[in-house]
Scaffold this motif. Structure first.
Motif, PDB file in Angstrom:
ATOM      1  N   GLY A   1       6.503  21.119  65.022  1.00 38.54           N
ATOM      2  CA  GLY A   1       7.696  20.627  65.705  1.00 38.54           C
ATOM      3  C   GLY A   1       7.962  19.132  65.615  1.00 38.54           C
ATOM      4  O   GLY A   1       8.909  18.645  66.225  1.00 38.54           O
ATOM      5  N   VAL A   2       7.150  18.392  64.857  1.00 34.48           N
ATOM      6  CA  VAL A   2       7.392  16.953  64.722  1.00 34.48           C
ATOM      7  C   VAL A   2       8.430  16.769  63.609  1.00 34.48           C
ATOM      8  O   VAL A   2       8.219  17.197  62.472  1.00 34.48           O
ATOM      9  N   ALA A   3       9.543  16.123  63.930  1.00 33.86           N
ATOM     10  CA  ALA A   3      10.706  16.183  63.034  1.00 33.86           C
ATOM     11  C   ALA A   3      11.017  14.878  62.314  1.00 33.86           C
ATOM     12  O   ALA A   3      12.023  14.787  61.614  1.00 33.86           O
ATOM     13  N   ASN A   4      10.168  13.838  62.486  1.00 34.57           N
ATOM     14  CA  ASN A   4      10.453  12.554  61.830  1.00 34.57           C
ATOM     15  C   ASN A   4       9.138  11.938  61.375  1.00 34.57           C
ATOM     16  O   ASN A   4       8.342  11.485  62.195  1.00 34.57           O
ATOM     17  N   ILE A   5       8.899  11.987  60.061  1.00 38.77           N
ATOM     18  CA  ILE A   5       7.574  11.604  59.524  1.00 38.77           C
ATOM     19  C   ILE A   5       7.737  10.679  58.318  1.00 38.77           C
ATOM     20  O   ILE A   5       8.556  10.918  57.433  1.00 38.77           O
ATOM     21  N   HIS A   6       6.929   9.609  58.309  1.00 37.67           N
ATOM     22  CA  HIS A   6       6.819   8.726  57.146  1.00 37.67           C
ATOM     23  C   HIS A   6       5.431   8.918  56.544  1.00 37.67           C
ATOM     24  O   HIS A   6       4.422   8.828  57.256  1.00 37.67           O
ATOM     25  N   LEU A   7       5.395   9.176  55.223  1.00 35.60           N
ATOM     26  CA  LEU A   7       4.115   9.377  54.541  1.00 35.60           C
ATOM     27  C   LEU A   7       3.655   8.053  53.961  1.00 35.60           C
ATOM     28  O   LEU A   7       4.369   7.458  53.136  1.00 35.60           O
ATOM     29  N   THR A   8       2.455   7.634  54.346  1.00 37.82           N
ATOM     30  CA  THR A   8       2.010   6.277  53.986  1.00 37.82           C
ATOM     31  C   THR A   8       1.179   6.230  52.712  1.00 37.82           C
ATOM     32  O   THR A   8       0.685   5.172  52.351  1.00 37.82           O
ATOM     33  N   SER A   9       0.987   7.382  52.055  1.00 37.16           N
ATOM     34  CA  SER A   9       0.273   7.414  50.771  1.00 37.16           C
ATOM     35  C   SER A   9       1.192   7.998  49.711  1.00 37.16           C
ATOM     36  O   SER A   9       1.983   8.901  50.008  1.00 37.16           O
ATOM     37  N   PRO A  10       1.059   7.522  48.475  1.00 37.63           N
ATOM     38  CA  PRO A  10       1.925   8.057  47.406  1.00 37.63           C
ATOM     39  C   PRO A  10       1.672   9.539  47.152  1.00 37.63           C
ATOM     40  O   PRO A  10       0.557  10.032  47.320  1.00 37.63           O
TER      41      PRO A  10
ATOM     42  N   LEU B   1       6.913  17.998  48.728  1.00 33.17           N
ATOM     43  CA  LEU B   1       7.596  16.878  49.383  1.00 33.17           C
ATOM     44  C   LEU B   1       9.088  17.181  49.510  1.00 33.17           C
ATOM     45  O   LEU B   1       9.700  16.984  50.570  1.00 33.17           O
ATOM     46  N   ALA B   2       9.662  17.656  48.406  1.00 32.03           N
ATOM     47  CA  ALA B   2      11.095  17.974  48.415  1.00 32.03           C
ATOM     48  C   ALA B   2      11.393  19.080  49.435  1.00 32.03           C
ATOM     49  O   ALA B   2      12.371  18.999  50.194  1.00 32.03           O
ATOM     50  N   ALA B   3      10.525  20.092  49.475  1.00 32.82           N
ATOM     51  CA  ALA B   3      10.744  21.196  50.429  1.00 32.82           C
ATOM     52  C   ALA B   3      10.658  20.680  51.860  1.00 32.82           C
ATOM     53  O   ALA B   3      11.486  21.024  52.713  1.00 32.82           O
ATOM     54  N   LEU B   4       9.679  19.820  52.125  1.00 36.59           N
ATOM     55  CA  LEU B   4       9.522  19.300  53.491  1.00 36.59           C
ATOM     56  C   LEU B   4      10.721  18.428  53.871  1.00 36.59           C
ATOM     57  O   LEU B   4      11.177  18.446  55.014  1.00 36.59           O
ATOM     58  N   SER B   5      11.236  17.690  52.889  1.00 36.87           N
ATOM     59  CA  SER B   5      12.365  16.789  53.184  1.00 36.87           C
ATOM     60  C   SER B   5      13.641  17.570  53.533  1.00 36.87           C
ATOM     61  O   SER B   5      14.567  17.018  54.105  1.00 36.87           O
ATOM     62  N   ARG B   6      13.676  18.849  53.183  1.00 36.12           N
ATOM     63  CA  ARG B   6      14.830  19.666  53.577  1.00 36.12           C
ATOM     64  C   ARG B   6      14.695  20.152  55.021  1.00 36.12           C
ATOM     65  O   ARG B   6      15.666  20.608  55.611  1.00 36.12           O
ATOM     66  N   ARG B   7      13.483  20.048  55.567  1.00 38.12           N
ATOM     67  CA  ARG B   7      13.246  20.556  56.932  1.00 38.12           C
ATOM     68  C   ARG B   7      13.230  19.471  58.005  1.00 38.12           C
ATOM     69  O   ARG B   7      13.573  19.732  59.151  1.00 38.12           O
ATOM     70  N   ILE B   8      12.771  18.261  57.648  1.00 36.22           N
ATOM     71  CA  ILE B   8      12.637  17.192  58.657  1.00 36.22           C
ATOM     72  C   ILE B   8      13.130  15.881  58.069  1.00 36.22           C
ATOM     73  O   ILE B   8      13.360  15.770  56.858  1.00 36.22           O
TER      74      ILE B   8
END
Ligand code: PLP
Ligand code: MN
Length: 359
Positions: free
Chosen positions: A79-88, A98-105
């Motif tokens: 349920g966490v809807a706003n995430i920044h990934l700090t590793s490449p 990554l693309a799939a996750l970016s469509r959800r949050i």
């Protein structure tokens, strides 16, 4: 488990979070960020918990950081809807995730190479990316202002990615024990960062967000005025390594403990407890005994499942001791759940949602 449960009835070793101390730590950092006019995006690599992430966001955080894609996937599923990934994120399969996750949050990720910008731009159009700037430790990040500008150009050339800003995390500086030495080192690194930001500005790139900082440097970072967002992680629990540092800014309290039991007491001046290499991360020295044995009782790792306490007046067979972990983040990753302590009772248990999610 039926709660409430007396603390001493827990099976050990057990990971304990003190709810009142945790709540005060969350509030203290939120108040600091608000007073300084900087955004807060706490790093969830420390706690890996949906429950704790939600409490940080409820207290005003813009979102959270995750270190790894699997960690972000687990917390997003919780349920966490706003995430920044700090590793490449670099492999084709991971970029698909990554693309799939970016469509959800609401998701952003760091980039440190033009090839990676092109790969992510092709697979994940619309994604917000941050230029990761190496502070000199050579973990990740571009290593010069010129490389940052070249990467910004590559990001723009994709035509699909949005430049969210710059990430700068001085990892090796966080635990410089002397505040004066830490401050001097961060002032010098911030001058370097200013040069990178100026170069990006001169090349025509807007840098809306400058994100970074940790528990050892956030107050210094905020005072120097370049960061717009703080990525603090360990403040939520503290650990022995941070208690040993002269921290600046608001005061935080230890909120994470490992409870253990004396399982053998046959040798004068020594007892064995049931918490060893599988109960604590071992990269940062030894845990400190906080309760159940006299101050100054020394802990030593003696095996996978065991540790020794040495000193005078040691507890008897079956007695309980409570210890502060040397390093919180990798210790949490050894446990399935937190037992939530309030007023001497275990009142709840929270899963370590993203335990082991390192890929
Ligand atoms: N940001 C990044 C990129 C990190 O890698 C870390 C921790 O390693 C943090 C923030 C949080 O730092 P700390 O736990 O020292 O607060
Ligand atoms: Mn850490």
């Amino acid at each position: 488990m039926t709660v409430p449960l007396p603390r001493r009835d827990l099976a050990t070793p057990a990971l304990i979070v003190d709810r009142a101390a945790l709540t005060r730590n969350i509030a203290a950092m939120a108040a600091f960020a608000e007073a300084q006019g900087v955004a807060l995006r706490p790093h969830a690599k420390t706690h890996k918990s949906g429950e704790i992430a939600r409490r940080q966001i409820a207290a005003g955080a813009a979102g959270i950081c995750c270190a790894k894609l699997a960690e972000a996937e687990a917390l997003a599923a919780d349920g966490v809807a706003n995430i920044h990934l700090t590793s490449p994120v670099v492999t084709p399969a991971a970029i698909e995730r990554l693309a799939a996750l970016s469509r959800r949050i609401a998701l952003s990720v760091v980039i440190d190479h033009p090839d990676n910008a092109r790969a992510i731009g092709a697979a994940a159009g619309g994604l917000t990316v941050f230029i990761d700037v190496d502070p000199g430790s050579h973990r990740t990040g571009v290593t010069s202002a010129a490389a940052a500008v070249a990467l910004a150009r590559a990001i723009a050339a994709t035509g699909t990615l949005v430049l969210g800003g710059v990430q700068f995390y001085c990892g090796s500086h966080q635990h410089i024990q002397s505040l004066a030495e830490r401050r001097a080192a961060i002032v010098e690194r911030t001058d370097y960062l200013r040069g990178v930001l100026d170069a990006l500005g001169d090349a025509g790139f807007a840098v809306p967000i400058v994100t970074g900082g940790g528990t050892g440097t956030f107050a210094i970072d905020a005072s120097l005025g370049l960061f717009t967002e703080l990525q603090v992680g360990s403040y939520i629990f503290l650990d022995r390594e941070y208690v040993d540092c002269e921290l600046a800014g608001p005061r935080f309290e230890p909120a994470l403990f490992v409870d253990a039991t004396v399982v053998s007491a046959n040798t004068p001046g020594m007892v064995t407890i049931d918490a060893g290499l599988k109960a604590f991360a071992t990269d940062a020295g030894v845990p400190v005994v906080l309760a159940g044995a006299p101050d100054g009782s020394g802990y030593a790792f003696t095996g996978d499942e065991h540790g020794a306490l040495r000193g005078d007046g040691l507890p008897q067979l079956g007695a309980r001791v409570s210890l502060m972990p040397p390093h919180c983040d990798p210790t949490v990753n050894l446990y399935d759940r937190y037992f939530v302590l309030d007023g001497g009772m275990i009142v709840d248990s929270w899963p370590v949602t993203a335990r082991g999610c390192s890929s």
